[in-house]
Design a protein around this motif. Structure first.
Motif, PDB file in Angstrom:
ATOM      1  N   SER A  48       0.847  -1.191   0.000  1.00 32.84           N
ATOM      2  CA  SER A  48       0.000   0.000   0.000  1.00 32.84           C
ATOM      3  C   SER A  48       0.880   1.237   0.000  1.00 32.84           C
ATOM      4  O   SER A  48       2.111   1.147   0.022  1.00 32.84           O
TER       5      SER A  48
ATOM      6  N   SER B  50      -4.372   2.646   0.691  1.00 33.65           N
ATOM      7  CA  SER B  50      -3.779   3.764   1.440  1.00 33.65           C
ATOM      8  C   SER B  50      -3.138   4.770   0.487  1.00 33.65           C
ATOM      9  O   SER B  50      -2.048   5.286   0.744  1.00 33.65           O
TER      10      SER B  50
ATOM     11  N   SER C  71      -9.229   9.198   0.131  1.00 35.77           N
ATOM     12  CA  SER C  71      -8.787   8.841   1.476  1.00 35.77           C
ATOM     13  C   SER C  71      -8.837  10.044   2.414  1.00 35.77           C
ATOM     14  O   SER C  71      -9.118   9.912   3.608  1.00 35.77           O
TER      15      SER C  71
END
Length: 322
Positions: free
Chosen positions: A181, A270, A276
């Motif tokens: 990630s 991520s 995000s």
């Protein structure tokens, strides 16, 4: 394409183009105001207190009241809304409650990664969808068509929150080819791009196939065949070129959604983008940051959609807004 389109038989071309542009801009501004109002009301009505998140549930009531007053959260909702609109008119998105930084700075840091992911995903989708859709139309009802449509159905049916972890499990944990990630170089872009791009390619391939099949039945295609042009020339030089209008509309819509932030994919990997950031802001009840992120997402989507409408009209001058 937003709005309703029709074919006009008269009127000056210049005034028609100006009217079309003014109509699209007016619609976009109205929708943007509606989005701002709806998001403001929802974020203030959902359960949760940003002061409790910032100070913790064990904080003294006096400290909570002092912080709530300092942030202006003790004012009536209508007063906060008017203040929000006044700041927007000055292009001021406010200060993040959690990070204590200007919201515009936080958004500027996340736009780049989201744009990179959006461009790479859309590029992959186009590279996969156009050949698949054209071949499926050319060989309608045969093995190639069935294989392409099977891929399309699978790509549309498999959700990102399942495909993303599966790709991480295989290519990151088992094979060790890519990072798990984060954003750690070019390799970290591969899995998020595949996760987003394959789903888009599935939808786009069906649109390409449908548009090409529709165009193949037109008179000018039959005329081109009667003149002796080969199947490949008829397909690529005539059919595909004239099948671009609905495909262009879908590409614009998908690109606008991607630039707005692929929330699920960015969260799974991520990826430090707008999606995000929006999830983080919602978790911390950071009102200004949530409002700023949603406003930017809506503005980006509307801008891309409006540009698509203008390109649509430029490719077919008969189309004008009502």
């Amino acid at each position: 394409m937003t709005g309703t389109a029709r074919i006009r038989g008269g009127g000056a071309p210049g005034s028609s183009r100006i009217g079309f542009l003014a109509s699209r801009i007016g619609s976009a501004l109205t929708m943007l105001l509606g989005v701002c109002t709806l998001v403001f009301l929802l974020i203030h009505l959902v359960p949760g207190d940003p002061v409790e998140v910032m100070l913790g549930e064990g904080a003294r009531p006096a400290d909570q009241a002092a912080l709530r007053h300092a942030l202006g959260l003790d004012r009536p909702v209508w007063a906060q809304y008017l203040d929000y609109l006044a700041r927007l008119s000055r292009l001021d998105l406010g200060q993040s409650l959690h990070a204590q930084r200007p919201v515009s700075d936080l958004l500027a840091e996340r736009v780049g990664p989201t744009a990179i992911l959006a461009v790479s995903s859309l590029s992959l989708a186009i590279l996969l969808a156009i050949p698949l859709g054209v071949l499926a139309a050319q060989y309608r009802g045969r093995v190639v068509d069935r294989a392409a449509m099977t891929f399309s159905m699978l790509g549309a049916a498999v959700p990102n929150f399942w495909l993303g972890p599966l790709l991480i499990l295989v290519f990151s944990l088992w094979l060790g080819w890519t990072p798990v990630s984060g954003r750690e170089g070019a390799l970290s872009l591969i899995l998020p791009t595949v996760t987003l791009g394959t789903g888009m390619a599935a939808v786009l391939a069906r649109m390409v196939r449908s548009s090409v099949l529709e165009v193949l039945g037109e008179d000018y295609v039959r005329t081109a065949r009667a003149k002796g042009l080969g199947p490949a020339a008829v397909l690529w030089r005539h059919a595909l070129r004239n099948a671009w209008l609905p495909v262009l509309t879908l590409i614009g819509l998908q690109f606008g959604a991607l630039l707005g932030g692929a929330v699920i994919t960015e969260t799974v990997f991520s990826w430090p983008g707008l999606g995000s950031l929006l999830v983080e802001a919602i978790q911390t009840r950071d009102y200004p940051l949530v409002q700023g992120a949603v406003l930017l997402i809506a503005l980006t989507y509307l801008a891309v959609n409006t540009t698509t409408d203008l390109l649509y009209a430029a490719m077919d001058p008969r189309i004008r807004a009502v």
